[in-house]
Design a protein around this motif. Structure first.
Motif, PDB file in Angstrom:
ATOM      1  N   UNK B 136     -27.669  70.039  79.532  1.00  0.00           N
ATOM      2  CA  UNK B 136     -26.878  69.782  80.750  1.00  0.00           C
ATOM      3  C   UNK B 136     -26.769  70.960  81.711  1.00  0.00           C
ATOM      4  N   UNK B 137     -27.447  72.076  81.432  1.00  0.00           N
ATOM      5  CA  UNK B 137     -27.344  73.194  82.366  1.00  0.00           C
ATOM      6  C   UNK B 137     -28.131  72.889  83.635  1.00  0.00           C
ATOM      7  N   UNK B 138     -27.501  73.020  84.802  1.00  0.00           N
ATOM      8  CA  UNK B 138     -28.227  72.736  86.037  1.00  0.00           C
ATOM      9  C   UNK B 138     -29.342  73.756  86.249  1.00  0.00           C
ATOM     10  N   UNK B 140     -31.065  74.463  88.932  1.00  0.00           N
ATOM     11  CA  UNK B 140     -31.040  75.306  90.137  1.00  0.00           C
ATOM     12  C   UNK B 140     -30.218  76.559  89.913  1.00  0.00           C
ATOM     13  N   UNK B 141     -29.216  76.481  89.041  1.00  0.00           N
ATOM     14  CA  UNK B 141     -28.400  77.667  88.795  1.00  0.00           C
ATOM     15  C   UNK B 141     -29.252  78.773  88.191  1.00  0.00           C
ATOM     16  N   UNK B 142     -30.273  78.372  87.458  1.00  0.00           N
ATOM     17  CA  UNK B 142     -31.076  79.375  86.753  1.00  0.00           C
ATOM     18  C   UNK B 142     -32.240  79.900  87.579  1.00  0.00           C
TER      19      UNK B 142
ATOM     20  N   UNK D 220     -22.638  63.918  82.947  1.00  0.00           N
ATOM     21  CA  UNK D 220     -23.573  65.044  82.896  1.00  0.00           C
ATOM     22  C   UNK D 220     -24.149  65.309  84.264  1.00  0.00           C
ATOM     23  N   UNK D 224     -23.978  68.641  86.642  1.00  0.00           N
ATOM     24  CA  UNK D 224     -25.188  69.295  87.164  1.00  0.00           C
ATOM     25  C   UNK D 224     -25.100  69.399  88.681  1.00  0.00           C
ATOM     26  N   UNK D 227     -23.126  72.317  91.104  1.00  0.00           N
ATOM     27  CA  UNK D 227     -23.762  73.477  91.737  1.00  0.00           C
ATOM     28  C   UNK D 227     -24.276  73.101  93.123  1.00  0.00           C
ATOM     29  N   UNK D 242     -21.395  80.511  90.390  1.00  0.00           N
ATOM     30  CA  UNK D 242     -22.763  80.677  89.894  1.00  0.00           C
ATOM     31  C   UNK D 242     -23.707  80.993  91.049  1.00  0.00           C
ATOM     32  N   UNK D 254     -23.856  85.293  86.357  1.00  0.00           N
ATOM     33  CA  UNK D 254     -24.624  84.054  86.411  1.00  0.00           C
ATOM     34  C   UNK D 254     -24.589  83.350  85.055  1.00  0.00           C
ATOM     35  N   UNK D 258     -22.926  79.819  83.982  1.00  0.00           N
ATOM     36  CA  UNK D 258     -23.730  78.730  83.413  1.00  0.00           C
ATOM     37  C   UNK D 258     -23.155  78.301  82.067  1.00  0.00           C
TER      38      UNK D 258
END
Ligand SMILES: Nc1ncnc2c1ncn2[C@@H]1O[C@H](COP(=O)(O)OP(=O)(O)OP(=O)(O)O)[C@@H](O)[C@H]1O
Ligand SMILES: Nc1ncnc2c1ncn2[C@@H]1O[C@H](COP(=O)(O)OP(=O)(O)OP(=O)(O)O)[C@@H](O)[C@H]1O
Ligand SMILES: [Mg+2]
Ligand SMILES: [Mg+2]
Lengths: 255, 284, 311, 284, 255
Positions: B136-138, B140-142, D220, D224, D227, D242, D254, D258
């Protein structure tokens, strides 16, 4: 109240399913309909209860349903059709909800039918906890709760194992002895037909036509598993149907 | 015991019997039907055309300010510019390359990890919670980290799509394997089939419908992530085109680009349906 | 009093507005101002177009020009302007590229350069450098990375060879040894980086309010330039001003940490909000030639020159 | 016909019979078992701790450059800064407000439209293809338009999340209604239940498992999209935090942000599991 | 090859399922095991075939399996257990694949068993197109393809409707007449047990213990539906089990 089926024919699009059916279901009698797989038995009983509209012919009720019957034509289904999210009690109260009857009346009706089907101890149990035989007894209790004039049963025992089937057949016989209900009973099982039917209607394979109607005069309560007369009737019915059953069984599903 | 054809008993037959007769003979009331909504094929195209016409009408009459929404004709104009200048092909080529590579790698890895989770206790214990936590981690954040990890070339773009398609494939695959009918496995064992033969002949084909369904989801996610992926130093690509249009507030191009993405999604989902129809033709 | 919403970023380049507010210049002009904070400049322009915001400061970007072309917004004054001798945009090279020989701005051809987007101010600045040095933009590889953070990451990790950056960030990077300074942009182009804009609707319907607003804003600019840029400024006055700015910029950090960043981030603002219309036109032409802005855009649509002096 | 207890026939019984005997008596070989991976509860926490230790070791010994990945202790530091400064609460409050409003509206509308598609022909014909076409459009591509349509306040942020949760809820709801056992509906009709009673007592409870499952997906997606939503002029919010961290390349912040999002996702999914356990306690 | 079950007991965790079972299945005979629902019949047959390991006691094969038997103990399952993605032919070739036999041999074995089960016309058909009876015949053909020494059948007919069940029972009888296979046949259905079993083992309800073993001496081919002797045996078995079946049916699933 009698039921009368006159010159009934039915088809789905171009698939002819039933051809010129004539049956009378007299009050207080059980009429069994047997026939090979896919011959249109379920279609027939859906037509009888008004769940489907016949292409040709008509289905009539003759005479008035008994006073206090909330749902003259009441089904009992092969797969029980219980709501899994309601308890036994809740499943029965469902079919009483739309009617103008008081709370007490609802409660007493439920208690009454649970008692008649020996389910009183299980009123607050969810269907998942019940065995197949118990589930079908709940369905029977639900049907009885609306005071039906005619019970329409589509293979009510065929989802059960054979021992449970035996037990439920006894239950149905003693229920009939007490209540003398009218019923149309669809089945595959010739043994059921000869044990429960006052009259057995034999359908041909699709398109279902009436091949024969057999009346059995022995009172239901006197029919025993090992009665030679019943065994003979059953054998006779089986000889009548064997070829049709064989052909029906060897048909490809998409042919 | 007597044989007799019934149906001749009861009241006399009259032609054209009305619903209720004096003798208490009534037709059984119909109470079935319904609850089977049938799609009417012409409604969707009709509505689509009507919507576009309404939109065009609103735009050309000033009810819809061009700032809020460009007129359909303008969108069409932007799209045909895109086609005529040959840029559409260039953008599509760039995007499709990324999509195909990222999706293929992500799906393959996902199936492998999913099979491991589905079959073995240790990978299951180790990776199932990990996947649940990371999925579930977006993405784009990464992106800033992706730039450092995978560079600003094709690496980070492909990696974004790969990550996007990997997780749903893992989940779909082990879900499919968990749902394999244990009776079929028992059947295989009862015929002394080897473990490998059971996996190859029973478990994988059984899980195939779930895997294909996972692919459908993974493909949608990949297309959605195209825009995120092409945030990183992309010159060409549908995502880059959409981003540029958004930045320039060129709403006509923006909508043309978004429509292209939507069509791309429909085509991919249609292709997967074809694959399903072929590979799962044995289904009832 | 007129209620006015100012769209702002928490950047030192927006400081003139904060000063004008804190010192009561808006109130003096009968304007009841209120700030609405954004993460990026572009949405301020969009929000102005949609009427959520009355004034904003934005780079003269392709996106802004397109909005102006749709008749939504117009420049009314100049804000940031490169000026020789005043720290402005810095040109940087990555350590790797520097070691490999990129040690002067005229060696940029053949190298990559990070920018936010095609049609951003970074894009235009690079074009001006190329024009001045005498090479074609095609000789460079321009890498759009959307975000300043991504640009910094890409430069630090040596994935791009160069970039142009605002002074306080650039000085920080160079100071930490993460990259090398190649030069200042003002040596190649003295240009109008950003301007004060408002909606066309405001200009047409509340012209008199806009005039008052610009006047108040210009006072803020004057204070800022006087205190923050002059070499001989009174340190006490500067401290006071940094404190005002610190209310808005880097306010999550302690004053001691924030002050140097604020001071090093100070860039030249247009005196009295004067607008370098010559350069604005030049920018417009460049964007139109690049096909990023429709040719239907005219200078009249882009800027209203009746509020401040232009040159 | 004779009754007799068997088991006394055959070869003579010897105690402790070996697998193979001289007399050709052999134990039946075992060939079942396997294919039931059991999660080992301590593997996941063990692996997690090991990973973090390895990461910390790599960071503190310079194998992992702080540019590539900050050390876990730094991430922890960033997180505790966030907690101590009281910003976490502020960010969480902002994000949760958006999430709850957007999700609640999106889910409610989604269920309503889904029910319409599930029950009636015309909405089904009209909206099913529309939903299929719009669902896969990446929401970030539309952000510039969202600003114009919904403003820069909470409107556009809530709208982004609303759109994100609306479509999966529509699809899950009509999917659930399509899958309702037609026999149960027929049962209702056979007892003369009214249409409304059938929808309320049979169709909606039947579709509830599918709807709850759709909620899990919609939640979910909402997280997401947080962000993306907070790209639009948000001062507070985990997504904004973030984004800012990414912009400043503050990788410790960051990753802390996250991780917060990931934990948020796990909590929401756990809440939905609770709801499922409560509402679907009747399930076998 | 005979099978011998000695002092067999089994439990799942703390649930005792089988208690001290002793049965011998002599070569060439069909031993039917009947018992109420949930008494451990399926567990027993899984133990016999080595799909599960007994907690106590042992299961032995006495004597060598016939030459050429690829899988001495071969199951036929209630749910047919066909791979839906393989044709009839493919389902049979599956169980021959691991063995060192030539392609021609595989093809001829398939042709042979399809012929013996009258399925030759359906070699290239997918299971979805087949009726239940046909599917179970495919499963029987598959079992025959490996030349089993003992057939282990877990309610092979209980998923079929009663007419198809009749037909398949005839098939099984004539198959036994021709091949004289050894079998352990689990069923609920007392009629099946008395029609097909040389010996009927009656289990009590859970934990399953042997209540009675009944040998039936009439040759299989001479057992008719309406034979009074069979009917009497069946009635006797039913009386023996009735109480147990009733109790088993009224047990709550989670109790
Ligand atoms: N709603 C329907 N639409 C189209 N065809 C149908 C429909 N319902 C049944 N049929 C077809 O009509 C034929 C008769 O079906 P029906 O269910 O009445 O048979 P049946 O005698 O009850 O069979 P079974 O013994 O398997 O229950 C079958 O070929 C079936 O495929
Ligand atoms: N793998 C298992 N783990 C735990 N309990 C089991 C397992 N398999 C069966 N049981 C339990 O053991 C008991 C006997 O099950 P089994 O399937 O052998 O009964 P059965 O006689 O075949 O019943 P039926 O007539 O319904 O087929 C049941 O209570 C069942 O719940
Ligand atoms: Mg039927
Ligand atoms: Mg069993």
């Amino acid at each position: 109240m009698d039921l009368e089926i006159r010159n009934l024919s039915h088809h789905y699009d171009k698939l002819e399913v039933l051809r010129d059916i004539n049956i009378t279901i007299p009050s207080g009698q059980v009429v069994c309909v047997v026939g090979p797989s896919g011959c249109g038995k379920s279609t027939l009983i859906r037509l009888i209860g008004g769940l489907e509209q016949p292409a040709e012919g008509e289905i009539n009720q003759i005479g008035e349903p008994p006073q206090g019957s909330l749902n003259p034509l009441t089904y009992i289904f092969q797969d029980f059709a219980l709501l899994p999210w309601r308890t036994v009690e809740g499943n029965i109260s469902l079919v009483l909800e739309g009617h103008p009857i008081s709370r007490e009346e609802v409660a007493s009706r439920i208690a009454n039918v649970l008692d008649r089907t020996r389910l009183s101890d299980f009123a607050h149990v969810y269907p998942k906890q019940l065995s197949g035989g118990m589930k079908q007894r709940v369905a029977i209790a639900r049907a009885l709760a609306v005071n039906p004039a005619v019970l329409l049963m589509d293979e009510p025992l065929s989802a059960l194992d054979s021992q449970t089937r035996e037990l439920l057949m006894d239950d149905l016989v003693s229920l009939w002895e007490r209540e003398r209900f009218t019923a149309c009973y669809i089945t595959h099982n010739l043994n059921e037909a000869v044990r429960l039917g006052h009259r057995v209607v034999v359908l041909s394979r699709r398109p279902g036509e009436i091949r024969e109607t057999v009346d059995i005069d022995i009172p239901l309560s006197e029919r025993k598993v090992d009665s030679p007369e019943l065994a003979r009737t059953q054998t006779k019915l089986w000889e009548m149907m064997r070829e049709e059953a064989l052909t029906a069984d060897r048909q490809l599903a998409d042919a | 015991m007597t044989d007799s054809v019934s149906g001749t008993a009861g009241a006399p037959i009259t032609d054209d019997a009305p619903a209720t007769e004096a003798g208490g003979r009534r037709s059984v009331p119909f109470r079935g039907g319904g609850f089977a909504p049938k799609p009417v094929w012409y409604v969707a195209p009709l509505m689509f055309v009507a919507l576009v016409l309404l939109w065009e009408f609103g735009s050309s009459n000033g009810y819809i300010s061009p700032l809020v929404l460009p007129a359909p004709t303008e969108v069409l104009g932007a799209f045909s510019d895109l086609v005529r200048s040959g840029m559409l092909a260039k953008h599509l080529q760039a995007s499709l390359t990324r999509l195909v590579i990222g999706f293929a790698c992500g799906a393959t890895l996902g199936v492998l990890v999913g099979v491991a989770i589905g079959l073995y206790s240790i990978p299951r214990s180790a990776f199932k919670p990990l996947v649940a936590a990371i999925f579930p981690i977006p993405k784009i954040a990464l992106l800033p980290l992706f730039i450092i990890w995978f560079g600003i070339g094709e690496g980070s773009k492909v990696a974004t799509i790969l990550f996007g398609s990997f997780f749903p494939m893992v989940i779909a695959t082990y879900g499919g394997i968990d749902a394999v009918d244990r009776n079929l496995i028992r059947m295989g064992q009862s015929f002394n089939l080897s473990r490998v033969a059971i996996v190859r002949n029973i478990i994988l084909p059984s899980a195939l419908p779930a895997i294909l369904n996972g692919m459908r989801i993974a493909a949608s996610i990949s297309i959605i992530l195209l825009v995120a992926a092409e945030m990183i130093g992309a010159e060409y690509g549908i995502g880059a085109y959409v981003l540029l249009a958004g930045n320039l507030m060129a709403t006509d191009q923006l909508i043309a680009g978004v429509a292209t993405l939507s069509i791309l999604g429909l085509i991919v989902s249609w292709l997967i349906s074809l694959a399903e129809r072929y590979f799962l033709r044995w289904r009832a | 009093a007129d209620k006015v919403v100012i769209g702002a970023l928490r950047f030192t380049s927006h400081a003139a507005g904060f000063i004008a507010y804190e010192k009561g210049y808006f109130k003096d002009e009968g304007i009841d101002a209120e700030f609405s904070f954004f993460q990026a400049a572009q949405p301020i322009a969009v929000a102005t177009a949609s009427g959520d915001v009355d004034f904003g400061i934005a780079g003269v970007t392709g996106g802004f020009m397109n909005l102006a072309d749709k008749g939504a917004v117009r420049l009314v004054a100049g804000v940031l302007h490169e000026k020789k001798g005043v720290d402005g945009m810095m040109i940087l090279a990555s350590n790797q590229a520097y070691e490999a020989g990129l040690d002067a701005v005229d060696k940029l051809p053949g190298h990559s350069l990070a920018m936010t987007q095609v049609g951003s101010t970074f894009h235009y600045m690079t074009a001006r450098i190329a024009e001045k040095v005498g090479f074609s933009l095609d000789e460079m590889k321009l890498v759009p990375l959307q975000k300043v953070g991504s640009m910094i990451g890409a430069l630090k990790s040596g994935q791009v060879d160069s970039m142009i950056m605002v002074p306080h960030i650039a000085k920080g990077i160079v100071g930490a040894g993460d990259a090398k300074q190649l030069g200042w942009l003002y040596d190649y182009a003295e240009y109008q980086i950003s301007g004060l804009f408002t909606s066309t609707k405001n200009i047409e319907e509340r012209r008199e309010m806009v005039e008052r607003f610009v006047r108040a804003y210009a006072k803020g600019i004057a204070d800022f330039n006087r205190v923050m840029l002059a070499a001989d400024a009174d340190p006490a006055e500067r401290d006071e001003m940094v404190k005002i700015i610190h209310k808005y910029v880097y306010n999550e950090r302690p004053y001691e940490d924030a002050a140097p960043l604020i001071i090093s981030g100070a860039m030249n603002l247009n005196d009295a909000g004067a607008l370098d219309i010559t350069d604005v036109e030049k920018q417009m032409k460049w964007f139109q030639d690049a096909g990023l802005v429709p040719t239907s855009l005219t200078l009249d649509k882009l800027a209203d020159t009746s509020f401040v002096e232009t040159y």
